[in-house]
Design a protein around this motif. Structure first.
Motif, PDB file in Angstrom:
ATOM      1  N   GLN A  44     -22.079 105.432  43.629  1.00 44.00           N
ATOM      2  CA  GLN A  44     -20.873 105.942  44.257  1.00 44.00           C
ATOM      3  C   GLN A  44     -20.094 104.455  43.795  1.00 44.00           C
TER       4      GLN A  44
ATOM      5  N   ASP B  69     -19.497 112.268  52.125  1.00 36.93           N
ATOM      6  CA  ASP B  69     -20.486 112.122  51.178  1.00 36.93           C
ATOM      7  C   ASP B  69     -21.473 110.926  51.489  1.00 36.93           C
TER       8      ASP B  69
ATOM      9  N   TRP C 276     -23.808 104.563  51.863  1.00 30.65           N
ATOM     10  CA  TRP C 276     -23.109 105.267  50.466  1.00 30.65           C
ATOM     11  C   TRP C 276     -23.739 104.511  49.361  1.00 30.65           C
TER      12      TRP C 276
ATOM     13  N   VAL D 273     -22.344 117.430  48.682  1.00 27.37           N
ATOM     14  CA  VAL D 273     -22.268 117.214  47.397  1.00 27.37           C
ATOM     15  C   VAL D 273     -23.494 116.416  46.712  1.00 27.37           C
TER      16      VAL D 273
ATOM     17  N   ALA E  56     -24.836 114.791  52.308  1.00 29.24           N
ATOM     18  CA  ALA E  56     -23.822 115.621  52.305  1.00 29.24           C
ATOM     19  C   ALA E  56     -23.913 116.774  51.343  1.00 29.24           C
TER      20      ALA E  56
END
Length: 614
Positions: A419, A398, A413, A334, A332
């Motif tokens: 995260q 993300d 993720w 970011v 992503a």
């Protein structure tokens, strides 16, 4: 084999481009039916200096005999002159030219690119120290600086390496008055000198009748070994006839050559090779010219060094841009921003991480492929669009696009950046994917109609990173949590639930977010075929509405029935399940299980349902 040379009103308005072969190695024609376009727009052989040339002006068709057929396009506003006449179509042979606006286009024989097999013994070598060159100033600084200022734009606007070679060689040829030819070479080292070779990536000659370019292996090797810019001067060959006008060396019929390394890993082994002839103006003898050559050519060597540095740096930037563009398929924006501030190789090194993994499988593919057996390209487009929905929502939340398994996509993720809310991100991506497929089924996207998706999400430890062999590398994750996510996705069919979660993911949502943020219901405890460990499976539900008509009360009723089933009170569970709306297909699995056993738990009931192999 032929080249086309374009020359505008200024010396710097010039390029030399190689025409593609009109026949292949087997002698078959491979002439491009669309032709090569001369014009001013991107994607053509650009003549940016001449505003009398249209965006697309003429097409070129190379012929097997080395000639060239030229055809003016109907949209071109200015004529094409050949032999002084307006011509819309004609055939050009080597040595002939045509004119558009202020630019002359000449067809020339391509230089024969050869290494010098035999080199003279009598030569003078002069090495230029990089720091000394840096400290010295240009004698004609204004002209050099003006050329250097235009160089970055020329290189950056190149759409390919060949375009890059064309522009760099043209700049060097025009900036070095006594140069006869310029070549961009790559030195390939080997264990023995006999196995070494020089690859000539591109070459350009000032004169049309120059048909041979022979880089000196000795000079190129010396530059490779020292990393310095080196000038070779070849003296008079007194055995070639004697006298002041005797011939010099047989190395490409030149008096001097210098070679400059391109100092960048993106151009490993690359060098700029410039060769030319000495002038003897006024009363200077040839010997005097040879003695003054290192001083006279110093500016040319320094300028070529600056071009080499600019070329290397900008090509490195281009390589990084291509690398980042490739990574954008997985990461992503970011994540890409974070990677931009750190060493990518270190970041992508495989390591353990706490991740949430999502598997999304496309349902209905097999049936659609049978129905569309005569329209497989159309089916491929529809499947690609469906997979695009999955990957888009993974990236929008993300996540990392980890892999494709047939008609299924995997995302995760928690890597390469930690995260803490990875389970929430995976759940929101799953809901967005499911919602888009639901809208397509309702007629919102006809190309995706007929497809549904099943999604499994699991959270736990995994090894993630750039994984693979030297031949095939991909960014992905592996470990038990990945297998669990895949198994959960496989359970969506028999359990008639679109999105299934493992216990860790469901617990995160309940404890960290609360039931008002995302709707989850415990579905059942199962023991998948071939697995000894039980799995508590939960269902992620969309908000109450057309996609999910179950109310919060209905969810509570189902979970109360599940609690009774687990402790063996199957009659009560059966009764409660009948209070759940009939259009809830997921409850049918429990209802059918209870009915199949006559509402009586089997012997040694432990609250876990054995899931048969699907």
């Amino acid at each position: 084999m032929s080249d086309l040379i374009a020359q505008g009103p200024q010396k710097s308005d010039r390029w030399r481009r190689t025409l593609p072969a009109a026949i292949d190695s087997a002698g078959r024609s491979k002439q491009p039916t669309a032709g090569i376009c001369i014009g001013r727009q991107s994607g053509t052989w650009q003549v940016e200096w001449d505003d009398r040339i249209s965006r697309r002006h003429a097409l070129l068709f190379p012929q097997p005999d080395g000639s060239l057929v030229v055809r003016k396009l109907d949209t071109a506003r200015n004529p094409v002159f050949f032999h002084g006449e307006h011509r819309d179509r004609f055939k050009l042979v080597p040595g002939e030219h045509f004119v558009i606006g202020q630019t002359t286009f000449t067809l020339a024989l391509r230089p024969v690119l050869q290494q010098a097999d035999v080199e003279p013994d009598h030569l003078t070598e002069h090495a230029f120290n990089r720091e000394a060159l840096h400290r010295s100033g240009f004698r004609d600084a204004a002209r050099r600086i003006d050329t250097l200022a235009r160089l970055p734009d020329l290189i950056i606007s190149s759409t390919s390496d060949m375009e890059l070679f064309v522009r760099v060689s043209s700049v060097l040829l025009q900036a070095t008055p006594d140069a006869a030819s310029v070549a961009i070479v790559q030195f390939h080292s080997a264990a023995t000198q006999s196995a070494e070779r020089i690859e000539i990536l591109h070459a350009d000659c000032r004169e049309l009748d120059d048909t041979t370019v022979r880089p000196s292996v000795r000079l190129v090797r010396a530059v490779m070994e020292t990393g310095e810019s080196i000038l070779h001067l070849w003296g008079r060959n007194v055995n070639a006839g004697g006298g002041a006008n005797a011939a010099y060396t047989t190395v490409a019929d030149v008096d001097w050559a210098f070679c400059v390394p391109v100092p960048n890993d993106a151009c490993r082994g690359w060098m700029l090779y410039v060769s030319g002839r000495l002038g003897t103006p006024g009363n200077f003898s040839l010997e005097q010219s040879l003695q003054s050559a290192p001083r006279d050519l110093r500016d040319d060597v320094k300028f070529t060094g600056l071009v080499a540095t600019t070329l290397g740096n900008l090509r490195q930037v281009r390589a990084l841009q291509r690398r980042q563009a490739g990574l954008r398929r997985f990461f992503a924006p970011v994540v890409m921003e974070a990677l931009a501030t750190r060493d990518a190789d270190q970041v992508l090194e495989p390591r353990e991480a706490e991740v949430s993994v999502l598997f999304c499988d496309l349902r209905g593919f097999s049936r659609r492929s049978e129905e569309a057996s005569d329209h497989l390209l159309d089916l491929l487009h529809r499947v690609s669009e469906a997979l695009g929905v999955m990957t888009r929502h993974i990236l929008d939340s993300d996540g990392v696009v980890g892999d494709f398994h047939g008609d299924a996509a995997m995302g995760f993720w928690g890597w390469p950046l930690e995260q803490e809310d990875a389970p929430e991100r995976a759940c929101r991506a799953a809901l967005a994917i499911s919602a888009e497929f639901f809208e397509a089924a309702m007629g919102g996207n006809r190309s995706m109609s007929g497809f549904r998706c099943g999604i499994g999400i699991a959270t736990g430890r995994a090894v993630a990173g750039r994984i693979g062999t030297t031949d095939q590398v991909k960014v992905t994750a592996f470990g038990p949590v990945v297998n669990l996510a895949s198994r959960l996705e496989g359970m969506t069919r028999p359990l008639a639930a679109d999105i299934l979660l493992d216990e860790a993911s469901a617990r995160f949502v309940r404890t960290r977010l609360g039931k008002d943020a995302l709707r989850i219901r415990r579905l059942l405890k199962v023991r998948p075929a071939g697995v000894l460990t039980e799995v508590e499976v939960s269902q992620l539900l969309p908000p109450y509405g057309p996609q999910c008509p179950l109310s919060d009360h209905d969810i509570m009723t189902y979970e109360a029935a599940l609690d009774r089933l687990i402790v063996g009170r199957w009659d009560e569970a059966f009764a409660l399940l009948h209070d759940v709306p009939a259009d809830d297909l997921a409850k049918d699995f429990l209802t059918a299980t209870i009915a199949r056993h006559g509402r009586v738990p089997p012997p040694n009931w432990d609250g876990v349902i054995d899931l048969p192999k699907g």
